[in-house]
Design an enzyme around this catalytic site. Structure first.
Site, short mmCIF file in Angstrom:
data_model
loop_
_atom_site.label_atom_id
_atom_site.label_comp_id
_atom_site.label_asym_id
_atom_site.label_seq_id
_atom_site.Cartn_x
_atom_site.Cartn_y
_atom_site.Cartn_z
N TRP A 51 46.26 34.33 35.25
CA TRP A 51 46.75 35.26 36.28
C TRP A 51 45.76 35.36 37.44
O TRP A 51 44.56 35.50 37.24
CB TRP A 51 46.95 36.64 35.67
CG TRP A 51 47.18 37.72 36.68
CD1 TRP A 51 46.23 38.45 37.34
CD2 TRP A 51 48.44 38.18 37.18
NE1 TRP A 51 46.82 39.33 38.20
CE2 TRP A 51 48.18 39.19 38.13
CE3 TRP A 51 49.77 37.83 36.91
CZ2 TRP A 51 49.19 39.86 38.81
CZ3 TRP A 51 50.79 38.51 37.59
CH2 TRP A 51 50.48 39.51 38.52
N ASN A 53 45.62 37.68 41.28
CA ASN A 53 46.28 38.46 42.33
C ASN A 53 45.39 38.59 43.56
O ASN A 53 45.02 37.55 44.13
CB ASN A 53 46.92 39.76 41.82
CG ASN A 53 46.04 40.76 41.14
OD1 ASN A 53 45.40 40.44 40.15
ND2 ASN A 53 46.01 41.97 41.62
N ASP A 54 45.03 39.77 43.99
CA ASP A 54 44.47 39.98 45.33
C ASP A 54 43.25 39.10 45.66
O ASP A 54 42.35 38.96 44.82
CB ASP A 54 43.98 41.42 45.48
CG ASP A 54 44.94 42.45 44.96
OD1 ASP A 54 46.08 42.11 44.62
OD2 ASP A 54 44.54 43.62 44.89
N GLN A 70 41.15 38.69 42.15
CA GLN A 70 41.50 39.42 40.93
C GLN A 70 42.04 38.40 39.92
O GLN A 70 42.97 37.64 40.22
CB GLN A 70 42.59 40.46 41.26
CG GLN A 70 42.12 41.54 42.20
CD GLN A 70 41.36 42.65 41.49
OE1 GLN A 70 41.96 43.51 40.87
NE2 GLN A 70 40.04 42.63 41.60
N TRP A 78 49.00 40.13 34.30
CA TRP A 78 47.93 41.04 34.77
C TRP A 78 47.23 41.71 33.58
O TRP A 78 47.88 42.19 32.67
CB TRP A 78 48.56 42.09 35.69
CG TRP A 78 47.57 42.94 36.43
CD1 TRP A 78 47.03 42.68 37.66
CD2 TRP A 78 47.00 44.18 36.00
NE1 TRP A 78 46.17 43.69 38.02
CE2 TRP A 78 46.12 44.63 37.02
CE3 TRP A 78 47.13 44.96 34.86
CZ2 TRP A 78 45.40 45.81 36.94
CZ3 TRP A 78 46.41 46.15 34.78
CH2 TRP A 78 45.56 46.57 35.81
N SER A 114 40.19 45.69 43.13
CA SER A 114 39.89 45.05 44.42
C SER A 114 38.79 45.74 45.20
O SER A 114 38.49 46.92 45.00
CB SER A 114 41.15 44.98 45.26
OG SER A 114 41.95 43.95 44.75
N ARG A 177 41.41 53.63 45.63
CA ARG A 177 40.89 52.27 45.35
C ARG A 177 40.81 51.36 46.58
O ARG A 177 41.31 51.67 47.63
CB ARG A 177 41.73 51.59 44.27
CG ARG A 177 43.20 51.46 44.56
CD ARG A 177 43.90 50.85 43.34
NE ARG A 177 45.32 50.70 43.55
CZ ARG A 177 46.23 51.64 43.30
NH1 ARG A 177 45.86 52.80 42.81
NH2 ARG A 177 47.50 51.40 43.54
N GLU A 232 47.26 50.53 49.60
CA GLU A 232 46.34 49.68 48.85
C GLU A 232 45.62 48.76 49.84
O GLU A 232 46.14 48.45 50.92
CB GLU A 232 47.11 48.84 47.82
CG GLU A 232 47.79 49.69 46.75
CD GLU A 232 48.44 48.87 45.65
OE1 GLU A 232 48.12 49.10 44.48
OE2 GLU A 232 49.27 47.99 45.96
#
Ligand code: DQQ
Length: 572
Positions: A51, A53-54, A70, A78, A114, A177, A232
């Site tokens: 996985w 992500n960001d 990430q 995730w 993140s 966050r 975010e």
């Protein structure tokens, strides 16, 4: 300079990084499972499995680009969120390094979420990131490189002061966050914003610090909106009103405006405004979700993006997570999930009312076989195949010229949602000027195809150019996303030709309309039009004749995105 020795693997190649020799083990590629992998990309950034992500903390340091993201080291969904790390000399070919931050402290045991990097006044980088603590509450943490003279920045040490920030009164611990890159204000103090939500309103909480470790919350947020929920991954940076060059995040002075980006509603929205570095007041032109319209980096799949200033080439570069449009069980089967966009240069347009985006120049080093044509008429209801290149792994740039625009269809309403308009008038609905554009990932019989196209409309005394990406026939597979995306291009078709650049890479179609005025990224999962069964066509499904003034298309080489072999101890 340190040279890293390597354990020898069956296949081993060497990448040379300006004298720093990095050994790269090309272990026999571990296929996560025995399933075929038609959707893995050839030149978009992705880890070899699992996985992602960001994008986190991209930066340029001592001659090397660093990219963190990430990552779940243990699976395709995730979880176990860590900061993975890769390095590059050109933003296109990458070496994966060891994971930089893993969740192993009480203040981040449920995930290293993140954050961003900042180059401090002494030239050393620092990471600010969100930790999910033992109770899954969000706190902010700091980490520094173990050895700042190591240009690879392989090891990172978490600060003994962590957590350096905990949730302020009035904010839920689950809504706090994604610290931004910090910038220095007129008083010499650092500023950073953190994404949040208060009373169901999105906001960017502002903090100040003299030493980067002790932070004080400002009495007002940098900005907030009562038209959005949680923000975010906020990003805040200056842009020049005079030139295309990017600016370092702390630069202030004349002819500078500031961009604030926030990620919400599954999209990345941005606003433009004037920031006063003395008062921290940010005065925006048109706010998020204003009735006059909302600016987005990309009108397709594109989320949690992050920009950084590339001091080497004096440009600002934007990265973004492009998520999947298939199911979790598909991701588990294929053993991976998530791509990154091609890094894009971003700058303010001449009118100063929106950003422009274009793939970094270095991507062109992957161009290989080229086909080119000019002044080719496209009658209404016709198409031509762009043959002679690898249609599943290509870069296509086309410019259309139109005449007799008075014949364009009339757009009755002034305020129209472009996505709705593209859905109502999809690629199969014939009009006058449009749909015309490219059909990519097309099977020979055209049963499968993804159409990226334009339509020109006349409104009272104006023209509007609609850009769409129609995935409705992108796959015979029933359970993959087939949305139709849309955006308006802020150009006058009487004065400018209509151009489209589309990056095609196995399961991603990243399109730039009007030389970067609007971008639409699609994820597609063809079942017929895969690998050498894919075709590309230029098409005109409108009734008016038009011409292709120029079309260049290239097959793309595969980028080298490879793991670093296990190292022995550094040899001096
Ligand atoms: N992803 C991270 C969060 C961020 C979200 C967790 C955005 O820090 O808010 O993986 O995609």
């Amino acid at each position: 300079m340190e040279v890293y020795g390597v354990l020898v693997f069956a296949l081993c190649c060497m990448l040379f990084f300006n004298g720093v020799e990095v050994a790269v083990g090309l272990k026999r590629r571990e296929s996560p499972s025995k399933v075929s992998q038609p959707y893995r990309t050839a030149y978009h950034f992705q880890p070899s499995k699992n996985w992602m992500n960001d994008p986190n903390g991209p930066m340029y340091y001592k001659g090397i680009y660093h990219f963190f993201y990430q990552y779940n080291p243990y699976g395709a969904l995730w979880g176990n969120i860590s900061w993975a790390h890769a390095i590059s000399y050109d933003l296109i070919n990458w070496v994966h390094l060891d994971v930089a931050l893993v969740p192993n402290e009480p203040y981040d045991i449920n995930g290293c979420f993140s954050g961003s990097t900042t180059i401090l006044s002494n030239g050393a980088p620092a990471i600010l990131y969100t930790g999910s603590d033992t109770k899954k509450g969000q706190v902010q943490n700091l980490a520094f490189p173990k050895n700042i003279s190591d240009p690879l920045l392989i090891e990172w040490v978490k600060s003994s002061h962590n957590p350096i920030l905990s949730v302020p009164d009035g904010i839920d611990t689950s809504s706090y966050r994604d610290p931004s890159t910090a910038w220095m204000g007129a008083d010499g103090e650092w500023r950073v914003v953190i994404g949040s939500e208060m009373d169901h309103h999105g906001l960017a909480i502002l903090y100040k610090s003299k030493d980067f470790t002790h932070w004080v919350k400002s009495s007002s947020p940098l900005h907030f909106s009562n038209k959005t929920m949680m923000w975010e991954c906020p990003d805040f940076y200056p842009v020049s009103v005079k030139e295309k060059n990017g600016l370092d995040t702390s630069v202030e002075g004349e002819n500078i405006r500031h961009v604030l980006k926030a990620s919400f509603n599954s999209h990345d929205y941005y606003i433009l405004g004037d920031y006063d570095p003395k008062t921290d007041h940010y005065n925006v032109d048109i706010d998020f979700m204003d009735s006059k319209g909302s600016l987005r980096y990309d009108y397709g799949r594109f989320y949690a993006s992050k920009s950084f200033y590339d001091a080497e080439k004096k440009r600002r570069i934007l990265w973004s997570w492009i998520n999947e449009g298939d199911s979790e069980s598909d991701d588990t089967k294929k053993g991976w999930s998530g791509l990154q966009s091609i890094p894009r240069s971003i700058w303010l347009n001449e009118k100063g009312d929106q950003l422009m985006q274009w793939p970094v120049k270095e991507l062109e080093n992957l161009h290989t076989r080229k086909v080119h044509l000019e002044n080719k008429q496209l009658k209404g209801g016709s198409l031509i195949e762009i043959s002679g290149i690898t249609a599943s792994q290509a870069d296509v740039e086309v410019t259309f010229s139109l005449s007799n625009l008075n014949e364009a269809e009339v757009l009755s309403s002034e305020v129209v949602d472009p996505q709705i308009l593209c859905t109502q008038k999809n690629a199969s609905v014939s009009g006058r000027f449009g749909p015309f554009g490219l059909m990519v990932f097309a099977s020979e019989d055209l049963i499968e195809h993804t159409a990226v196209f334009f339509r020109i409309f006349k409104s009272s005394n104006d023209f509007r150019v609609l850009m769409c990406a129609d995935q409705s026939r992108s796959s015979l597979r029933p359970k993959v996303d087939k949305s139709i995306y849309g955006a308006f291009l802020a150009l006058d078709p009487r004065l400018a030709k209509i151009s489209l650049r589309t990056l095609i890479d196995h399961s991603i179609v990243e399109s730039f309309g009007g030389e970067g005025l609007a971008c639409i990224t699609a994820r597609v999962y063809p079942s017929l039009a895969i690998n050498d069964q894919a075709h590309i066509y230029a098409f005109n499904n409108g009734s008016q004749i038009l011409s292709i003034s120029s079309l260049s298309a290239w097959s793309m080489k595969k980028a080298q995105i490879v793991p670093m072999a296990k190292r022995r101890k550094p040899i001096k």
